[in-house]
Design an enzyme around this catalytic site. Structure first.
Site, PDB file in Angstrom:
ATOM      1  CE  LYS A 129     -19.436 -35.567   1.535  1.00  0.00           C
ATOM      2  NZ  LYS A 129     -19.304 -36.970   1.101  1.00  0.00           N
TER       3      LYS A 129
ATOM      4  CB  CYS B 178     -28.597 -23.946   2.264  1.00  0.00           C
ATOM      5  SG  CYS B 178     -30.315 -24.387   1.998  1.00  0.00           S
TER       6      CYS B 178
END
Length: 607
Positions: free
Chosen positions: A602, A2
């Site tokens: 990522k 997040c």
């Protein structure tokens, strides 16, 4: 995982919150939202899907307020729908959270028994209610945060704003990273420097266990002992701002084409290219005192260490162990003082890899980290850092960071061999010259972009793909399979070519192509035998080789991607590029979201 942004500003912050969230899109997400405080009241807008949906909602329902928080969510607890999107609110506060609360079921049950109701399936709502309960008991905002924090088990980074408070934001970190940005009478909080780079040029990184109180008068950071602490303020380097796609369709395409340039920067850091020698790391590590290297990493970074194993064993005669970080951290293996532990991570925040680093430090083992983000937690906690110098990588699927990891490991292996006396001066010059040629050769490979796209047209309707490689090409085959399934959602598996007959050959037919990574090296003839086994079963072969390999192969059943003839040492770095291009073009042809593939993040800051 997040992404978090918080702004305590001088004017309406809604548009700036969106701008900050856009800079965090590369982390991956499935929903988003922002909340502000205006005239003491909390306001919130959330949306499922991409940020464009949130922007559309904000056009209809603009949010006022000079204090606000924003969030991009990657679902862990609860499905990806609007009700589970952050920020979560109660009558007292709004909160954004990155991480996982491991004891949330127990806490949720306790709160329900006290009459609290839950509107979502998330673990974050538990934190919101815990803090609200503490506020209702008469505690101050700071005391409520500290009291609630003690009840939480797991990893979390939170930022909280409060009903009735236009000049207060509190941030806390226990695991996932948070940075504070310092402006002129305004302050910012973000998951990383990229989120803050367009607002400020001075930031400080919160340490694990820190919590911070932000007002327009200033920022006070408290350590785990609740005493005020000073954290170093870092000036952001210019490259943090470089997150534009330029003339490229996707960030991934841009980053693949940046590889010749960034590897040049990387090699200049580790090699003396004027004298063709390795810059010594002796001030960091005495290789003569090391008898074993332990690598622990995840995903693509793990594959880079599998390649490095060949280099360290062959050049420096060092024993090497490769571990997947999520497995190593729970094995509690015995480690001796003659071990160097090396941890590779693009972000420097990968939770499992960071846990391994801390395990090794606790056991008195020297720790090194190879990271792309030099201000990351791993970079700060390791004994020394070897930066990859790849620049910001926005595409979720790693490209230039991977090849820069390989280049760093190659230079590291040469230095180990040189210090240990197993690398002659002549051999050192030879291998450094080979590395110096990598940027030029990568530029040659990029000229095959259009041809590779044509070959990929035959992959869009397949039901699976096998990748084969041998020697240092085996980890590249593993990486090729990972890239293809990450981006195109086609099932792909990588195997050592010698394992074909031990099971995978049962899958070979006309519907499952076999991509073979095989430069003409000492392993080529054996790999060619495996290719003939595939051809004998009407398998479709895509061969990635060099001019010599293509001449020898000559099979009618294959498509060939022909690279320049190159030395065996640098082949893994060069052959990484065509397998990236294959995954990219296949995904584009299938219409998937190349830069932000589904379900992927990522920076994986939770287990």
């Amino acid at each position: 995982m997040c992404g978090i942004i918080g702004i305590l500003g001088k004017k309406c912050v809604a548009s700036s919150l969106i701008a900050g969230l856009k800079r965090l899109e590369y982390r991956g997400y499935d929903s988003s939202g922002i909340a502000t405080v205006h005239n003491g009241r909390l306001y919130r807008v959330r949306a499922e899907g991409k940020l464009v949906h949130l922007e559309e909602k904000l056009k209809k329902t603009p949010l006022k307020g000079s204090l606000g928080i924003g969030h991009t969510r990657w679902a862990t607890h609860g499905v990806a729908v609007e009700r589970n999107a952050h920020p979560h609110v109660t009558e007292r506060l709004a909160i954004v959270h990155n991480g996982i609360i491991e004891n949330f079921v127990e806490l949720q049950k306790e709160l329900i028994e006290e009459g609290y109701t839950f509107e979502t399936e998330t673990d974050t709502e538990v934190i919101a209610h815990l803090i609200t309960r503490a506020l209702k008991s008469g505690l101050s905002q700071q005391e409520a945060i500290r009291t609630s924090w003690k009840r939480l088990q797991g990893a979390f980074a939170i930022v909280v704003i409060f009903e009735g408070q236009d000049n207060l934001m509190i941030a806390a970190r226990s695991g996932p990273p948070l940075a504070i940005g310092y402006g002129q009478d305004e302050f910012f909080v973000g998951s990383d420097a990229v989120a803050l780079a367009s607002f400020v040029d001075r930031i400080s990184y919160m340490e694990d266990g820190d919590w911070a109180v932000l007002t327009r008068e200033g920022v006070t950071i408290y350590g785990a002992d609740n005493q005020p602490v000073k954290r170093p303020i870092t000036t952001l380097f210019e490259g943090t701002l470089l997150v534009s796609k330029g003339n490229h369709r996707h960030f991934m395409h841009k980053e693949m084409f940046e590889q010749p340039e960034v590897i040049s920067h990387n090699l200049a850091h580790y090699l003396d290219l004027g004298n063709y020698t390795v810059r010594s790391l002796k001030n960091l590590i005495d290789w003569k005192k090391i008898n074993r290297i332990l690598f622990a990493s995840c995903g693509t970074a793990y594959y880079s260490t599998l390649v490095a194993r060949y280099w360290f064993e062959n050049f420096a005669a060092l024993s090497v162990d490769n571990d997947i970080a999520s497995e190593f951290r729970y094995r509690e293996p015995p480690i001796t003082s003659d071990v160097l532990s090396v941890f590779v991570s693009q972000s420097g925040e990968t939770a499992d890899t960071l846990a391994c680093l801390r395990y090794c430090r606790e056991h008195g083992v020297k720790t090194a980290t190879i990271v792309n983000v030099e201000q990351s937690t791993m970079a700060r906690e390791a004994d020394f850092i070897l930066p990859t110098r790849a620049g910001p990588e926005i595409g979720v699927a790693s490209t230039k960071a991977f090849t820069c990891q390989l280049a760093t490991l190659a230079a590291m292996a040469l230095d180990a061999a040189k210090q240990r006396g197993s690398l002659s001066e002549k051999a050192e010059h030879q291998f450094v010259q080979q590395l110096a040629e990598v940027p030029r050769i990568l530029n040659e490979v990029l000229k095959l972009d259009d041809k590779i796209e044509q070959i990929c047209r035959d992959l869009v309707n397949v039901r699976g793909v096998l990748y084969l490689g041998r020697g240092t090409s085996y980890p590249i085959a593993l990486e090729g399979a990972l890239k293809l399934k990450e981006l195109s959602y086609i099932h792909a598996e990588g195997y050592a070519a010698g394992e074909l007959k031990h099971g995978p050959i049962a899958l070979v037919d006309e519907a499952i192509p076999v991509i073979v990574v095989a430069p003409y090296d000492r392993w080529f003839e054996k790999t060619f035998s495996n290719m003939q086994e595939v051809a004998a079963r009407n398998g479709r072969i895509i061969l990635i080789t060099d001019k010599r390999g293509a001449e020898v192969a000559g099979l009618d059943t294959l498509s060939t991607i022909v690279l320049p003839n190159i030395p065996e040492f640098i082949a893994p770095i060069i052959y990484a590029l065509p397998i990236q291009l294959i995954a990219y073009h296949t995904a584009v042809l299938l219409g998937t979201d190349v830069d932000q593939p589904r379900n992927l993040a990522k920076s994986v800051t939770v287990e």
